[in-house]
Design an enzyme around this catalytic site. Structure first.
Site, PDB file in Angstrom:
ATOM      1  N   TYR A 156       0.832  -1.215   0.000  1.00  0.00           N
ATOM      2  CA  TYR A 156       0.000   0.000   0.000  1.00  0.00           C
ATOM      3  C   TYR A 156       0.867   1.266   0.000  1.00  0.00           C
ATOM      4  O   TYR A 156       0.598   2.209  -0.741  1.00  0.00           O
ATOM      5  CB  TYR A 156      -0.903  -0.049   1.227  1.00  0.00           C
ATOM      6  CG  TYR A 156      -1.914   1.055   1.358  1.00  0.00           C
ATOM      7  CD1 TYR A 156      -3.054   1.107   0.549  1.00  0.00           C
ATOM      8  CD2 TYR A 156      -1.756   2.054   2.333  1.00  0.00           C
ATOM      9  CE1 TYR A 156      -4.008   2.120   0.707  1.00  0.00           C
ATOM     10  CE2 TYR A 156      -2.706   3.056   2.494  1.00  0.00           C
ATOM     11  CZ  TYR A 156      -3.826   3.091   1.676  1.00  0.00           C
ATOM     12  OH  TYR A 156      -4.759   4.089   1.835  1.00  0.00           O
ATOM     13  N   LYS A 160       0.938   4.169  -2.786  1.00  0.00           N
ATOM     14  CA  LYS A 160       0.604   5.563  -2.466  1.00  0.00           C
ATOM     15  C   LYS A 160       1.797   6.498  -2.729  1.00  0.00           C
ATOM     16  O   LYS A 160       1.601   7.664  -3.074  1.00  0.00           O
ATOM     17  CB  LYS A 160       0.128   5.675  -1.022  1.00  0.00           C
ATOM     18  CG  LYS A 160      -1.224   4.965  -0.771  1.00  0.00           C
ATOM     19  CD  LYS A 160      -2.328   5.492  -1.664  1.00  0.00           C
ATOM     20  CE  LYS A 160      -3.703   4.964  -1.311  1.00  0.00           C
ATOM     21  NZ  LYS A 160      -4.766   5.430  -2.210  1.00  0.00           N
TER      22      LYS A 160
END
Ligand code: NAP
Length: 248
Positions: A156, A160
């Site tokens: 993640y 991001k």
């Protein structure tokens, strides 16, 4: 908010959570909205009614942003329905948390495919539309963990962080054509994505937030509303943290 007659917004993954709040907020600002959803939710129809109740138009468009051709279809449908796209909010995202040594290849791939490639796919297909209009606002939803990293979120945080790279590169490529590209980086926001985290993780997070509360979906929607309006016309390539001061 001044939106100067440019009033069509596409929000990905907008059936619930932060995306839903953004769709509502932009409709209050005067935008007609395309609500992209993947699986949908019981509250989708209710959301459309709420937006129509504010005097704006809303259209629900199904599509998985991680699939190049489906992202293309979302933008095509938006154009077919409303004739233009002034704002794209790349909000769709997933987590599949786990420590590096236990993380399955598929957990890494899926998170990159939805969060990072999904953002690329949508920008890739909205850009020709905005270039032709010679105007547009692209707003990407990153995360503070894309800046700081986070144990248990190798996939993640990589996605991001990648979104921050896409934001800055795209901002440079499209600036001369009147297109602004920015990102927001939320900290800990109270949604389905965070509701299953353990009390210990939540306590730790709260300890590190100077404003001493978790964020709400409205905190994020307020910043997106600003970036979607002409009040932010001289801002591009920026990442705005919405995190109660967690990262500074
Ligand atoms: P959420 O409540 O889980 O909502 C995520 C939304 O994304 C859902 O509507 C989901 O639709 C949609 N989605 C997932 N995969 C998709 C795909 N392939 N194509 C289209 N839509 C897809 O999460 P949230 O907290 O509102 O998160 C919204 C965004 O903010 C995400 O990008 C997230 O990473 C980011 N963010 C959240 C936090 C936080 O603390 N909550 C912090 C930083 C950043 P389905 O249910 O139909 O799959």
């Amino acid at each position: 908010m001044d939106i100067a007659g440019r009033n069509v917004a596409v929000i990905t993954g907008a059936a619930k959570g932060i995306g839903r709040a953004i769709a509502l907020r932009l409709s209050e600002d005067g935008f007609d909205v395309v609500i992209n959803y993947r699986n949908g939710s019981a509250s989708l129809e209710e959301l459309i009614k709420e937006i129509e109740g504010k005097g704006r138009k809303a259209a629900a468009v199904q599509g998985d942003v991680s699939v190049f051709t489906e992202a293309k279809n979302i933008m095509k449908q938006a154009i077919d329905i409303f004739g233009r796209i002034d704002v794209l909010v790349n909000n769709a995202g997933i987590t599949r948390d786990g420590l590096l040594l236990r993380m399955k290849e598929d957990d890494f791939d899926k998170v990159i495919e939805v969060n990072l490639k999904g953002t690329f796919n949508c920008i890739r297909h909205v850009s020709p539309v905005m270039l032709k209009q010679r105007s547009g606002k692209i707003i990407n939803i990153s995360s503070v963990v894309g800046i700081t990293g986070n144990a248990g979120q190798v996939n993640y945080s990589a996605a991001k962080a990648g979104i921050i790279g896409i934001t800055k590169s795209t901002a440079r490529e499209l600036a001369s054509r009147g297109i602004n590209v920015n990102a927001v980086a939320p900290g800990f926001i109270d949604t389905d994505m965070t509701k299953n985290l353990s009390e210990k993780v939540k306590e730790n997070a709260l300890h590190n937030i100077p404003l001493k509360r978790f964020g709400t979906v409205y905190d994020v929607a307020n910043a997106v509303s600003f970036l979607a309006s002409s009040n932010s016309d001289y801002i591009t390539g920026q990442i705005i943290n919405i995190d109660g001061g967690m990262v500074m």
